[in-house]
Motif scaffolding. Structure first.
Motif, PDB file in Angstrom:
ATOM      1  N   ALA A  64       8.538   8.713   2.814  1.00 53.77           N
ATOM      2  CA  ALA A  64       7.542   7.590   3.485  1.00 53.77           C
ATOM      3  C   ALA A  64       8.260   6.704   4.169  1.00 53.77           C
ATOM      4  CB  ALA A  64       6.425   7.272   2.447  1.00 53.77           C
ATOM      5  N   PHE A  65       9.062   6.145   3.610  1.00 52.95           N
ATOM      6  CA  PHE A  65      10.068   4.841   4.129  1.00 52.95           C
ATOM      7  C   PHE A  65      10.520   5.294   5.599  1.00 52.95           C
ATOM      8  CE2 PHE A  65       9.728   1.682   0.549  1.00 52.95           C
ATOM      9  CZ  PHE A  65       9.213   0.892   1.270  1.00 52.95           C
ATOM     10  N   GLY A  66      11.182   6.707   5.766  1.00 47.99           N
ATOM     11  CA  GLY A  66      11.763   7.069   6.787  1.00 47.99           C
ATOM     12  C   GLY A  66      10.766   7.074   8.043  1.00 47.99           C
ATOM     13  N   ILE A  67       9.667   7.746   7.662  1.00 51.55           N
ATOM     14  CA  ILE A  67       8.611   8.004   8.752  1.00 51.55           C
ATOM     15  C   ILE A  67       7.937   6.439   8.978  1.00 51.55           C
ATOM     16  CG2 ILE A  67       6.407   8.714   9.267  1.00 51.55           C
ATOM     17  CD1 ILE A  67       6.724  10.829   7.394  1.00 51.55           C
ATOM     18  N   PHE A  68       7.975   5.538   8.219  1.00 48.67           N
ATOM     19  CA  PHE A  68       7.520   4.104   8.333  1.00 48.67           C
ATOM     20  C   PHE A  68       8.291   3.409   9.341  1.00 48.67           C
ATOM     21  CE2 PHE A  68       7.505  -0.263   6.844  1.00 48.67           C
ATOM     22  CZ  PHE A  68       6.180  -0.581   6.931  1.00 48.67           C
ATOM     23  N   ASN A  69       9.580   3.520   9.177  1.00 48.68           N
ATOM     24  CA  ASN A  69      10.642   2.844   9.868  1.00 48.68           C
ATOM     25  C   ASN A  69      10.521   3.510  11.438  1.00 48.68           C
ATOM     26  OD1 ASN A  69      11.838   0.614   8.316  1.00 48.68           O
ATOM     27  ND2 ASN A  69      12.416   2.089   7.040  1.00 48.68           N
ATOM     28  N   VAL A  70      10.487   4.701  11.724  1.00 43.97           N
ATOM     29  CA  VAL A  70      10.154   5.281  13.048  1.00 43.97           C
ATOM     30  C   VAL A  70       9.148   4.471  13.902  1.00 43.97           C
ATOM     31  CG1 VAL A  70       9.504   7.371  14.386  1.00 43.97           C
ATOM     32  CG2 VAL A  70      10.957   7.562  12.169  1.00 43.97           C
ATOM     33  N   PHE A  71       8.070   4.246  13.027  1.00 43.37           N
ATOM     34  CA  PHE A  71       7.192   3.417  13.840  1.00 43.37           C
ATOM     35  C   PHE A  71       7.567   2.081  14.100  1.00 43.37           C
ATOM     36  CE2 PHE A  71       4.514   6.840  12.432  1.00 43.37           C
ATOM     37  CZ  PHE A  71       3.400   6.927  13.201  1.00 43.37           C
ATOM     38  N   GLU A  72       8.263   1.226  13.214  1.00 41.97           N
ATOM     39  CA  GLU A  72       8.912  -0.009  13.426  1.00 41.97           C
ATOM     40  C   GLU A  72       9.659   0.068  14.498  1.00 41.97           C
ATOM     41  OE1 GLU A  72      10.824  -3.496  10.852  1.00 41.97           O
ATOM     42  OE2 GLU A  72      11.409  -1.332  10.188  1.00 41.97           O
ATOM     43  N   ALA A  73      10.785   1.081  14.608  1.00 41.08           N
ATOM     44  CA  ALA A  73      11.624   1.049  15.512  1.00 41.08           C
ATOM     45  C   ALA A  73      10.951   1.401  17.056  1.00 41.08           C
ATOM     46  CB  ALA A  73      12.712   1.880  15.459  1.00 41.08           C
ATOM     47  N   SER A  74      10.185   2.316  17.156  1.00 39.91           N
ATOM     48  CA  SER A  74       9.226   2.679  18.241  1.00 39.91           C
ATOM     49  C   SER A  74       8.567   1.485  18.889  1.00 39.91           C
ATOM     50  CB  SER A  74       8.263   3.690  17.918  1.00 39.91           C
ATOM     51  OG  SER A  74       9.000   5.082  17.269  1.00 39.91           O
ATOM     52  N   GLY A  75       7.848   0.788  17.874  1.00 37.69           N
ATOM     53  CA  GLY A  75       7.132  -0.455  18.230  1.00 37.69           C
ATOM     54  C   GLY A  75       7.984  -1.604  18.946  1.00 37.69           C
ATOM     55  N   VAL A 105       0.843  -1.261  -0.120  1.00 37.34           N
ATOM     56  CA  VAL A 105      -0.176   0.113  -0.087  1.00 37.34           C
ATOM     57  C   VAL A 105       0.792   1.223   0.005  1.00 37.34           C
ATOM     58  CG1 VAL A 105      -1.689   1.478   1.547  1.00 37.34           C
ATOM     59  CG2 VAL A 105      -1.864  -1.076   1.300  1.00 37.34           C
ATOM     60  N   LEU A 106       2.118   1.202   0.830  1.00 37.10           N
ATOM     61  CA  LEU A 106       2.820   2.303   0.819  1.00 37.10           C
ATOM     62  C   LEU A 106       3.484   2.436  -0.233  1.00 37.10           C
ATOM     63  CD1 LEU A 106       5.180   3.281   4.118  1.00 37.10           C
ATOM     64  CD2 LEU A 106       6.065   3.252   1.596  1.00 37.10           C
ATOM     65  N   THR A 107       4.058   1.623  -1.055  1.00 37.77           N
ATOM     66  CA  THR A 107       4.872   1.703  -2.217  1.00 37.77           C
ATOM     67  C   THR A 107       4.082   2.102  -3.589  1.00 37.77           C
ATOM     68  OG1 THR A 107       4.819  -0.696  -2.525  1.00 37.77           O
ATOM     69  CG2 THR A 107       6.712   0.303  -1.503  1.00 37.77           C
ATOM     70  N   THR A 108       2.845   1.685  -3.193  1.00 36.35           N
ATOM     71  CA  THR A 108       1.896   2.171  -4.439  1.00 36.35           C
ATOM     72  C   THR A 108       1.214   3.442  -4.421  1.00 36.35           C
ATOM     73  OG1 THR A 108       0.103   0.646  -3.663  1.00 36.35           O
ATOM     74  CG2 THR A 108       1.721  -0.130  -5.317  1.00 36.35           C
ATOM     75  N   THR A 109       1.013   3.805  -3.091  1.00 33.17           N
ATOM     76  CA  THR A 109       0.726   5.194  -2.481  1.00 33.17           C
ATOM     77  C   THR A 109       1.615   6.422  -2.982  1.00 33.17           C
ATOM     78  OG1 THR A 109      -0.791   4.473  -1.025  1.00 33.17           O
ATOM     79  CG2 THR A 109      -0.158   6.697  -0.914  1.00 33.17           C
ATOM     80  N   PHE A 110       3.160   6.143  -2.701  1.00 29.06           N
ATOM     81  CA  PHE A 110       4.199   7.049  -2.900  1.00 29.06           C
ATOM     82  C   PHE A 110       5.061   6.585  -4.111  1.00 29.06           C
ATOM     83  CE2 PHE A 110       2.528   7.103   1.584  1.00 29.06           C
ATOM     84  CZ  PHE A 110       2.385   8.633   1.731  1.00 29.06           C
ATOM     85  N   PRO A 111       5.047   7.486  -5.055  1.00 30.36           N
ATOM     86  CA  PRO A 111       6.040   6.858  -6.373  1.00 30.36           C
ATOM     87  C   PRO A 111       7.432   7.142  -6.023  1.00 30.36           C
ATOM     88  CG  PRO A 111       5.167   9.267  -6.521  1.00 30.36           C
ATOM     89  CD  PRO A 111       4.504   8.638  -5.364  1.00 30.36           C
ATOM     90  N   GLU A 112       8.149   6.541  -6.480  1.00 38.61           N
ATOM     91  CA  GLU A 112       9.752   6.308  -6.536  1.00 38.61           C
ATOM     92  C   GLU A 112      10.207   7.606  -6.305  1.00 38.61           C
ATOM     93  OE1 GLU A 112      11.907   3.907  -8.856  1.00 38.61           O
ATOM     94  OE2 GLU A 112      10.385   2.022  -8.761  1.00 38.61           O
ATOM     95  N   GLY A 113      11.178   7.830  -5.508  1.00 38.32           N
ATOM     96  CA  GLY A 113      12.096   9.185  -5.650  1.00 38.32           C
ATOM     97  C   GLY A 113      11.516   9.881  -4.115  1.00 38.32           C
ATOM     98  N   PRO A 114      11.366  11.149  -4.039  1.00 37.05           N
ATOM     99  CA  PRO A 114      11.496  11.813  -2.571  1.00 37.05           C
ATOM    100  C   PRO A 114      10.446  11.441  -1.976  1.00 37.05           C
ATOM    101  CG  PRO A 114      11.844  13.330  -4.597  1.00 37.05           C
ATOM    102  CD  PRO A 114      11.605  12.201  -5.280  1.00 37.05           C
ATOM    103  N   HIS A 115       9.231  11.360  -2.486  1.00 40.56           N
ATOM    104  CA  HIS A 115       7.964  10.954  -1.715  1.00 40.56           C
ATOM    105  C   HIS A 115       8.343   9.436  -1.060  1.00 40.56           C
ATOM    106  CE1 HIS A 115       5.647  14.174  -3.121  1.00 40.56           C
ATOM    107  NE2 HIS A 115       6.134  13.915  -4.382  1.00 40.56           N
ATOM    108  N   ARG A 116       8.681   8.519  -1.754  1.00 40.30           N
ATOM    109  CA  ARG A 116       8.736   7.256  -1.120  1.00 40.30           C
ATOM    110  C   ARG A 116      10.054   7.232  -0.157  1.00 40.30           C
ATOM    111  NH1 ARG A 116       8.969   2.007  -5.060  1.00 40.30           N
ATOM    112  NH2 ARG A 116       7.015   2.896  -5.595  1.00 40.30           N
ATOM    113  N   ASN A 117      10.971   7.888  -0.454  1.00 40.81           N
ATOM    114  CA  ASN A 117      12.093   8.130   0.372  1.00 40.81           C
ATOM    115  C   ASN A 117      11.552   8.453   1.813  1.00 40.81           C
ATOM    116  OD1 ASN A 117      13.544   7.187  -1.907  1.00 40.81           O
ATOM    117  ND2 ASN A 117      14.496   9.185  -2.084  1.00 40.81           N
TER     118      ASN A 117
END
Length: 473
Positions: free
Chosen positions: A158-169, A144-156
């Motif tokens: 988004a993944f940074g924020i995504f992994n904040v949640f992973e580490a926080s969990g 869902v994330l990778t098809t929502t945010f296209p390659e490049g600045p947006h996806r980069n």
């Protein structure tokens, strides 16, 4: 299923932001989609880490032996690692939203079942089924994330924020789990339920329905059976290799049989009309290198955490929550760097950020070679934790970007499943190798070979990326 990776259908994207230069600006629905995906990965990390610190209390209540108790965590990891590829492909074939919602409902129900379980066997079964459910939610959320945010600045970004949640969990789960287990270990099973329900309701409310398929999707049953059976046997063999012995009949037989099952899977995929996995995806060298690096990175990381817990808790009598505090700076590094990681990757490139992150693991593990009879908090443990967190913060998001770049939208679930499978198998394998390297001897000296193994994993991770670059991919 013969669409090439250059074709990028976007019919099921969720309010995809337009690609562009500068700081990404997203509509509200894209933020909501990101928060839903991030909630899924937060829940996975939370659930895994909470059970880790609750195991002693569960053992005491049920009178479980150590071998049986380790399956409270092992059953989840076994199912999660074995079903990830199938879960990712399910999301591609039958719809990302549909897969996410259904699996999240199963996750919530099984959590309730585990909280009410009065038998240790049923508790372990609930953990296995929950791991299966997570194997479907995780790649569905990533796709869902990778098809929502296209390659490049947006996806980069988004993944940074995504992994904040992973580490926080994961990091918060160690602390929250310790507090809840001190009150009642069943609370660690109850807490994920409202979180899962909230994610489920949000997905139903805010993620658009999956687009109708022009052709009816058929599940490659033969491929599914051989894949799941092969992965189950592979993960269980790797996980038990240190205890059973790397040259034991069980270990050698397990590797041989899992190899045959996975070879049969490849034969089926080459001949079946609608394969479960299009083998041509492995022509993407960036994807292959990202998966190899992810496996090596997580193998060293799991070994590092195991050695740290062994050193502090077994040799020095620390409590789990005290060990969690030593790892807290690592989690904080991810939280601090995650929101700006997209800007770093946009400015310096994904490869440069990735290599800096991978290199940071080397001094982290070198510092662990300085451990002595008494824990040195300020000059060894905390600096090692900070460097480890820096490496993880920079490299894991960059690997996710690299592993999903150049992949068509209709195979993003597969790419996500591959990455997560590499992490899980690599983590299990790294832990097994580190455990086997801990030779008998004095209590402290036996840890050093394990640290050397983690260091070797870090060097090989860098080599995998360097080799990819020299081949011009």
């Amino acid at each position: 299923m013969s669409t090439t990776s250059d074709e990028r259908p976007r019919g099921d994207a969720v309010a995809a932001p337009a690609a562009g230069e500068g700081s990404p600006r997203w509509p509200a629905r894209s933020w909501v989609a990101l928060l839903i995906c991030s909630g899924v990965i937060l829940l996975d990390g939370l659930d895994i880490s909470m059970i880790t610190v609750a195991i002693p209390e569960i053992r005491q209540e049920f009178g479980m032996g150590a071998a049986a108790a380790q399956w409270l965590a092992g059953a989840y990891i076994l199912a999660f690692g074995s079903f990830l590829l199938l879960g990712g492909r399910f999301a591609d074939l039958f719809g990302r939203r549909r897969t996410l919602v259904t699996a999240m409902a199963v996750f919530a129900l099984v959590s309730l079942f585990g909280a009410l379980a009065a038998d240790p066997v049923l508790l372990i079964v609930s953990r296995f089924v929950k791991g299966m459910a997570a194997a479907f939610t995780a790649p569905a959320a990533m796709s869902v994330l990778t098809t929502t945010f296209p390659e490049g600045p947006h996806r980069n970004r988004a993944f940074g924020i995504f992994n904040v949640f992973e580490a926080s969990g994961y990091s918060s789960g160690l602390l929250v789990g310790g507090l809840l287990a001190a009150l009642d270990w069943r609370a660690t099973f109850v807490l994920p339920i409202p979180i899962a329900v909230l994610i489920l309701v949000a997905a139903l409310r805010f993620l658009p329905p999956d687009p109708p398929r022009t052709e009816r999707s058929r599940l490659d049953l033969g491929g599914a059976v051989t894949l799941v059976a092969g992965m189950l046997l592979l993960v269980s063999t790797v996980s038990s290799a240190a205890e059973a012995g790397w040259t034991s009949p069980w270990t050698l037989g397990g590797f041989a049989l899992s190899g045959l099952l996975l070879a049969a899977f490849v034969v089926i995929e080459r001949t079946v009309k609608e394969p479960l996995i299009r083998l041509g995806i492995f022509r993407n060298r960036g994807l292959v290198a990202a998966n190899v690096s992810a496996a090596l990175l997580y193998g060293g990381a799991m070994g590092f955490q195991f050695l740290l817990a062994l050193y502090l808790q077994n040799l020095n009598g620390w409590q789990p929550w005290q060990t969690a505090l030593v790892l807290l700076p690592a989690g904080l590094m991810v939280v601090v760097i995650g929101p700006v990681l997209g800007a770093l990757m946009n400015r310096f490139g994904v490869t440069r950020v990735l290599m800096v992150g991978l290199v940071a693991f080397i001094p982290s593990y070198l510092l662990m070679l300085r451990i002595g009879p008494e824990p040195d908090l300020w000059t060894v443990l905390l600096p090692s934790s900070v460097l480890w967190g820096l490496g993880f913060a920079l490299s894991i998001s960059a690997l996710m970007v690299a592993g999903t770049s150049g992949v068509a939208d209709h195979e993003q679930g597969l790419a996500a499943g591959l990455l997560n499978s590499s992490l899980q198998v690599g983590g299990a394998g790294g832990l097994a190798v580190v455990t086997a390297a801990i030779v008998p001897g004095t209590q402290l000296a036996m840890l050093y070979p394990g640290v050397v193994v983690a260091l070797v994993f870090a060097v090989l991770t860098i080599a995998a990326q360097a080799l990819r670059r020299t081949r011009g991919s």
